[in-house]
Each structure stands twice: as C-alpha cells, then as structure tokens.
Design an enzyme around this catalytic site. Structure first.
Site, PDB file in Angstrom:
ATOM      1  N   PHE A  32      -5.403  -2.396   2.460  1.00 25.49           N
ATOM      2  CA  PHE A  32      -5.580  -0.946   2.436  1.00 25.49           C
ATOM      3  C   PHE A  32      -6.498  -0.561   1.282  1.00 25.49           C
ATOM      4  CE2 PHE A  32      -1.977  -1.821  -0.296  1.00 25.49           C
ATOM      5  CZ  PHE A  32      -2.161  -0.989  -1.384  1.00 25.49           C
ATOM      6  N   CYS A  33      -7.086   0.639   1.399  1.00 27.92           N
ATOM      7  CA  CYS A  33      -7.936   1.198   0.348  1.00 27.92           C
ATOM      8  C   CYS A  33      -7.878   2.719   0.467  1.00 27.92           C
ATOM      9  CB  CYS A  33      -9.367   0.679   0.448  1.00 27.92           C
ATOM     10  SG  CYS A  33     -10.157   1.005   2.037  1.00 27.92           S
ATOM     11  N   THR A  34      -8.694   3.424  -0.286  1.00 28.62           N
ATOM     12  CA  THR A  34      -8.587   4.880  -0.354  1.00 28.62           C
ATOM     13  C   THR A  34      -8.807   5.552   0.993  1.00 28.62           C
ATOM     14  OG1 THR A  34      -9.422   4.781  -2.616  1.00 28.62           O
ATOM     15  CG2 THR A  34      -9.389   6.939  -1.564  1.00 28.62           C
TER      16      THR A  34
END
Length: 309
Positions: free
Chosen positions: A174-176
């Site tokens: 996951f990331c922003t």
C-alpha cells in the site's frame, strides 16, 4: 471550501513537453494551484481549487492521450494548501529508477478498501508499506513492514536484501494514493513473486471509505500539500511540516527540545549548518509578520509542496 484532487495515470506521452504549457496555462486561468509531473510514462500530482476550476483541469487531463479513464481522489480544504502552480517535466512520474518497470503491462491484484482488512489479517500475507520512512513514522497499517527507505528509489535494493523473509508469503502493498504500488507490484511480479496485491486508491481511499471503528489504520496519513496529514474522513490532521527538512512533526515532536518552529525538528537536528538555521529563522520571522498582517507568505506553502517518490 476548496477541493483537493490527488491524481495519477500511466499513459504513453510521446512529447510531454508539448503538454506542459497548455496544462499550466489552464490551471492558472482557473485559479488552480498545486504540482503536476509529466513524463513519457504519464502524469502525477495534487492540485487544489474551486469546484469549477478542478473540474476544468480534470476534463483537460482526461482528454490527454490514453487518459480517458483517469481516476482521482478528492478531499476538502478550508484554505488553499498550495502557494503556486507547478507543471514540471520528469523522467518518471514517481521515481523508482528501474528501467523495465511498466505498470501498463501488468500490476498486482487490486483490493478494494472494504476487502483490505480481511486480506492483511490473513496469516499467510505479508503487508509492506512502500512509502518513505518519514511518512510511515506518523501512521501505517497494523502489522505492516516498514522498509525504512528514505526514497522510493531505495525500494528495489531493499527487496533484494530482504526477499527471503517473505518466502511462501502472499504480498500486500500500500501507499498514499496508489501510484507507488503500481510500480512496486509490477517489479515484484517481474522478480517471480506469484501473488501480489495492492490497496486500490491507496490509504486516502481507505480513510475515506472505512469507518474509524472498523479501521486497521493507526495514526495519520502524510499528504503532499500544506495540510501535511489527514485522518479518517480525510479531515486535516495534527501534524505540521518542519520548516527545515519538511518532515512531518507530530504534536509530541513539537515538545522536543530540538524543535523550533520553521527552523529545526528532532529529525534534522544535525543536518544543517549554523548559516542555514539563521536563514530558516529569518524566513520564519517574515512568515510570522505576514500572518499578523493577514497576508500569505509563499514560504509557508513551499514547506508542503511535493509529490510522492
């Protein structure tokens, strides 16, 4: 109330430079501010403005080659979180530094926010946060692995050094907003990892959709604008940006002996010269004076303007 739109799209732009001028002129005409990156692989950035202004810019971007199915994430802002509009040309819209990575060819399995909790709670799943260390420091998912990278460019080397830790594991990343996962999942697939998943829409979509009482997210999410961080419901968080290093500073961090507003935080205490600190202190003095006069000082916006990677 203003609208903040975070967006990215991988597309093949034969001549990004030809797109730069018209896009910047439209943003300026609509009073839209923020930062957009253009490269041969697509577009990435965050912009803010009135509803009409954002709609006009998004319509323009959707009309670019290969961008008809552009997706973006919106959140409100009480005040303008950017000081100016930048449209820049880059080699990559998020810098990984691996020439053969191509998210348009293949990426991991998208997982909707509503299904994310069940996935990352599974015992055979390893959850990896692909963001930079200063982002992870103020918030991440329960049980997530922090690679401790200072930039996304370091991720491939980290994976090579740690891949044996994840033998026989499914990988959830996951990331922003999702862009780093597009590249990192493509990279892991090319390295022979068979089952790779990533959070569709990123942390921002999860915080928008998942109620706090059902959430596995702890802390706040760093964002690349003057708000610094957001929480559930995408409401502005409690973090501020260090005037020197631009890292987020928590309320607790602002009580640290090394902290001086606009000048220093605990994380950058030994990173700048005495001359630098004098310069930062003068900038903060000017910003304080402008605030007392009810004016905006451009230096305040520069602290939050960035793009991921």
């Amino acid at each position: 109330m203003l609208t903040v739109a975070a967006l990215y799209h991988f597309a093949r732009f034969a001549d990004p430079a030809a797109l730069q001028g018209p896009l910047r002129e439209l943003c300026l005409a609509q009073g839209v501010r923020g930062s957009l990156l253009l490269a041969t692989e697509g577009i990435n950035g965050t912009i803010a403005g009135t509803r009409a202004g954002i709609d006009a810019v998004l319509a323009h971007i959707r009309a670019l080659p290969g961008c008809a199915d552009l997706e973006w994430k919106e959140s409100p802002a009480a005040t303008m979180p950017f000081g100016r509009m930048k449209v820049r040309l880059k080699r990559e819209i998020v810098t990984m530094g691996v020439p053969d990575v191509d998210p348009r060819a293949r990426v991991g399995h998208y997982v909707a926010p509503a299904e994310w909790n069940a996935l990352i709670a599974a015992p055979d799943v390893a959850v990896i946060d692909t963001r930079n260390d200063y982002e992870v420091a103020i918030g991440t998912f329960e049980g997530a692995v922090d690679p401790g990278t200072k930039s996304f460019r370091e991720f491939p080397a980290w994976w090579e050094a740690n891949r044996e830790r994840f033998h026989n594991k499914r990988i959830a990343m996951f990331c922003t907003g999702g862009i780093r996962c597009e590249k990192s999942t493509n990279y892991l697939l090319s390295q022979g990892v068979e089952e790779v998943y990533h959070l569709k829409g990123g942390i921002l979509k999860y915080l928008e959709d998942v109620p706090p009482d059902q959430s596995l997210w702890h802390g706040e999410c760093f964002v690349f604008d003057g708000r610094v961080s957001v929480g559930h419901g995408l409401v502005p968080g409690q973090n501020e940006s260090c005037g020197a290093c631009r890292r987020p500073v928590t309320p607790e961090g602002r009580q640290h002996p090394a902290y001086e507003k606009g000048v220093c935080c605990a994380a950058c205490e030994g990173e700048y010269s005495v001359e630098d600190r004098v310069r930062f202190r003068e900038r903060q003095r000017q910003m304080d004076r402008a605030e007392k006069r009810g004016e905006a000082h451009l230096g305040a916006f520069h602290l939050g303007e960035n793009t991921p990677g």
